[in-house]
Design a protein around this motif. Structure first.
Motif, PDB file in Angstrom:
ATOM      1  N   GLN A  53      13.847  10.511  -8.240  1.00 49.01           N
ATOM      2  CA  GLN A  53      14.900   9.595  -7.789  1.00 49.01           C
ATOM      3  C   GLN A  53      14.588   9.070  -6.389  1.00 49.01           C
ATOM      4  N   LEU A  54      14.165   9.952  -5.492  1.00 55.18           N
ATOM      5  CA  LEU A  54      13.835   9.526  -4.123  1.00 55.18           C
ATOM      6  C   LEU A  54      12.681   8.531  -4.114  1.00 55.18           C
TER       7      LEU A  54
ATOM      8  N   VAL B   9       9.707  -6.781   0.506  1.00 58.42           N
ATOM      9  CA  VAL B   9       8.521  -7.640   0.395  1.00 58.42           C
ATOM     10  C   VAL B   9       8.874  -8.935  -0.335  1.00 58.42           C
ATOM     11  N   ILE B  10       9.623  -8.827  -1.409  1.00 58.12           N
ATOM     12  CA  ILE B  10      10.006 -10.010  -2.184  1.00 58.12           C
ATOM     13  C   ILE B  10      10.874 -10.935  -1.340  1.00 58.12           C
TER      14      ILE B  10
ATOM     15  N   GLY C 184      11.822   0.855  -4.751  1.00 58.81           N
ATOM     16  CA  GLY C 184      12.732  -0.286  -4.920  1.00 58.81           C
ATOM     17  C   GLY C 184      13.041  -0.980  -3.607  1.00 58.81           C
ATOM     18  N   PHE C 185      13.327  -0.198  -2.565  1.00 60.72           N
ATOM     19  CA  PHE C 185      13.652  -0.780  -1.257  1.00 60.72           C
ATOM     20  C   PHE C 185      12.460  -1.534  -0.665  1.00 60.72           C
TER      21      PHE C 185
ATOM     22  N   HIS D 129       0.845  -1.200   0.000  1.00 66.58           N
ATOM     23  CA  HIS D 129       0.000   0.000   0.000  1.00 66.58           C
ATOM     24  C   HIS D 129       0.880   1.250   0.000  1.00 66.58           C
ATOM     25  N   ARG D 130       1.994   1.181   0.710  1.00 64.71           N
ATOM     26  CA  ARG D 130       2.927   2.314   0.734  1.00 64.71           C
ATOM     27  C   ARG D 130       3.495   2.563  -0.663  1.00 64.71           C
ATOM     28  N   VAL D 131       3.854   1.493  -1.360  1.00 59.94           N
ATOM     29  CA  VAL D 131       4.340   1.627  -2.737  1.00 59.94           C
ATOM     30  C   VAL D 131       3.253   2.246  -3.608  1.00 59.94           C
TER      31      VAL D 131
END
Length: 63
Positions: A35-36, A48-49, A42-43, A9-11
């Motif tokens: 970029q941020l 999660v993965i 990505g992080f 949800h944050r993504v």
């Protein structure tokens, strides 16, 4: 699993912020914000993965 869903949800919220950033008139600010957001997405996805793979039998071992 709840933490994974919260991260996703944050993504989603970060991706929604891209629309606002795309309209930013300052080119340098827009580039920095993109970029941020990209790094943060990505992080979060990497976390999660990795967590999901650890729960799957035969999943990839942690790096």
């Amino acid at each position: 699993m709840t933490a994974h869903v919260q991260q996703l949800h944050r993504v989603n919220n970060l991706c929604a912020g891209l629309e606002w950033v795309a309209d930013c008139p300052n080119r340098l600010a827009r580039k920095a914000l993109l970029q941020l957001i990209g790094e943060e997405v990505g992080f979060v996805l990497e976390g999660v993965i990795c967590a999901s793979e650890q729960k799957i039998p035969g999943g990839r071992p942690p790096a």
